[in-house]
Design an enzyme around this catalytic site. Structure first.
Site, PDB file in Angstrom:
ATOM      1  N   HIS A 116       0.832  -1.212   0.000  1.00 52.17           N
ATOM      2  CA  HIS A 116       0.000   0.000   0.000  1.00 52.17           C
ATOM      3  C   HIS A 116       0.872   1.270   0.000  1.00 52.17           C
ATOM      4  O   HIS A 116       2.068   1.184  -0.269  1.00 52.17           O
ATOM      5  CB  HIS A 116      -1.008  -0.027   1.166  1.00 52.17           C
ATOM      6  CG  HIS A 116      -1.648  -1.381   1.334  1.00 52.17           C
ATOM      7  ND1 HIS A 116      -2.646  -1.833   0.504  1.00 52.17           N
ATOM      8  CD2 HIS A 116      -1.371  -2.408   2.191  1.00 52.17           C
ATOM      9  CE1 HIS A 116      -2.974  -3.078   0.871  1.00 52.17           C
ATOM     10  NE2 HIS A 116      -2.224  -3.450   1.873  1.00 52.17           N
TER      11      HIS A 116
ATOM     12  N   GLU B   1      -1.946   0.374   8.235  1.00 52.19           N
ATOM     13  CA  GLU B   1      -1.093  -0.707   7.725  1.00 52.19           C
ATOM     14  C   GLU B   1       0.052  -0.168   6.869  1.00 52.19           C
ATOM     15  O   GLU B   1       1.180  -0.658   6.952  1.00 52.19           O
ATOM     16  CB  GLU B   1      -1.929  -1.711   6.919  1.00 52.19           C
ATOM     17  CG  GLU B   1      -1.104  -2.895   6.454  1.00 52.19           C
ATOM     18  CD  GLU B   1      -1.692  -3.631   5.268  1.00 52.19           C
ATOM     19  OE1 GLU B   1      -2.886  -3.479   4.992  1.00 52.19           O
ATOM     20  OE2 GLU B   1      -0.924  -4.363   4.613  1.00 52.19           O
TER      21      GLU B   1
ATOM     22  N   HIS C  55       3.193  -6.901   4.697  1.00 55.25           N
ATOM     23  CA  HIS C  55       1.823  -6.444   4.968  1.00 55.25           C
ATOM     24  C   HIS C  55       1.424  -6.738   6.403  1.00 55.25           C
ATOM     25  O   HIS C  55       2.035  -7.550   7.092  1.00 55.25           O
ATOM     26  CB  HIS C  55       0.824  -7.171   4.055  1.00 55.25           C
ATOM     27  CG  HIS C  55       0.844  -6.707   2.633  1.00 55.25           C
ATOM     28  ND1 HIS C  55      -0.127  -5.908   2.093  1.00 55.25           N
ATOM     29  CD2 HIS C  55       1.737  -6.943   1.641  1.00 55.25           C
ATOM     30  CE1 HIS C  55       0.154  -5.659   0.818  1.00 55.25           C
ATOM     31  NE2 HIS C  55       1.287  -6.285   0.512  1.00 55.25           N
TER      32      HIS C  55
ATOM     33  N   GLU D 198       2.071 -11.599   5.789  1.00 53.50           N
ATOM     34  CA  GLU D 198       1.121 -10.863   6.620  1.00 53.50           C
ATOM     35  C   GLU D 198       1.668 -11.014   8.032  1.00 53.50           C
ATOM     36  O   GLU D 198       1.612 -12.088   8.623  1.00 53.50           O
ATOM     37  CB  GLU D 198      -0.287 -11.466   6.524  1.00 53.50           C
ATOM     38  CG  GLU D 198      -0.919 -11.362   5.133  1.00 53.50           C
ATOM     39  CD  GLU D 198      -1.511  -9.988   4.829  1.00 53.50           C
ATOM     40  OE1 GLU D 198      -1.286  -9.031   5.598  1.00 53.50           O
ATOM     41  OE2 GLU D 198      -2.204  -9.875   3.795  1.00 53.50           O
TER      42      GLU D 198
HETATM   43 ZN   LIG Z   1      -1.897  -5.197   2.983  1.00 54.41          ZN
END
Ligand SMILES: [Zn+2]
Length: 220
Positions: free
Chosen positions: A16, A54, A109, A185
């Protein structure tokens, strides 16, 4: 940590970007995502219930991983160079790794699941870079997973088989990568325990150290 010989290139992809939320038309533009699919250029990402974003977590952890890898002589290429920009699109992120001939590309992430906690590593379903690269991606996923476990992090209870591994065919960055490539993640930002770790500098340093350790043992 192992000492490496030879010139190694690692691409770090902090997921992102801080400017994404303010530029919906740019990030919603459809781009190729592999296997004939099209997906949004990029997304906004999740956040903790307290509002820690995030993209900021990903950016901070990636910088910490970069510092450790550089100290071991690894050349590090980032897919973005600030946390205030827009994108880049997922296909461009993959291209950066491909053009750098990355020995490893790791996309960083944090997750936003309504239940469960823990980290998981993801690799592409199929073998977009061919069977040898697919095997390398699997070894990279095992190395980073093992380092996270060794550092005391729990595998995600809510994804895949609950063992901290997942294989997906819907992630453009992985589908378009022709280099050894995984996504991690690091935790679930909607889980109170994970959120506390991920919101603290010491927690992020601990996660970054584990990711770096896994990458270095894979490269060794
Ligand atoms: Zn993400």
């Amino acid at each position: 940590m192992p000492t490496l010989s030879g010139h190694r290139v690692v691409v770090l992809d902090p997921g992102h970007d801080g400017g994404n939320a303010g530029h919906p038309s740019a990030i919603n533009k459809l781009v190729p995502a592999g296997y004939g699919r099209y997906k949004a250029c990029n997304t906004v990402g999740t956040e903790t219930y307290a509002g820690y974003a995030e993209h900021a977590f990903n950016w901070d952890v990636a910088q910490r991983v970069r510092s450790i890898l550089r100290a071991h002589g690894v050349t590090v290429v980032m897919t973005r160079n600030s946390d205030t920009g827009v994108g880049p699109c997922v296909n461009v992120r993959a291209e950066i790794g491909n053009e750098a001939h990355a020995d490893a590309e790791v996309s960083i992430h944090g997750d936003g699941s309504l239940q469960g906690n823990g980290f998981h590593v993801i690799r592409a379903d199929g073998d977009p870079g061919g069977p040898v690269i697919a095997g390398d991606s699997e070894r990279l996923s095992v190395a980073v997973h093992s380092a996270m476990i060794a550092a005391g992090h729990s595998p995600a209870t809510y994804s895949g088989d609950g063992d901290g591994y997942d294989v997906r065919s819907d992630l453009g960055g992985l589908n378009l990568s022709t280099q050894p490539s995984i996504m991690i993640e690091c935790g679930n930002m909607r889980d109170p325990g994970d959120a506390a770790t991920m919101s603290s500098a010491s927690g992020r340093q601990d996660i970054a150290a584990a990711i770096a350790s896994g990458i270095l043992s894979y490269l060794d």
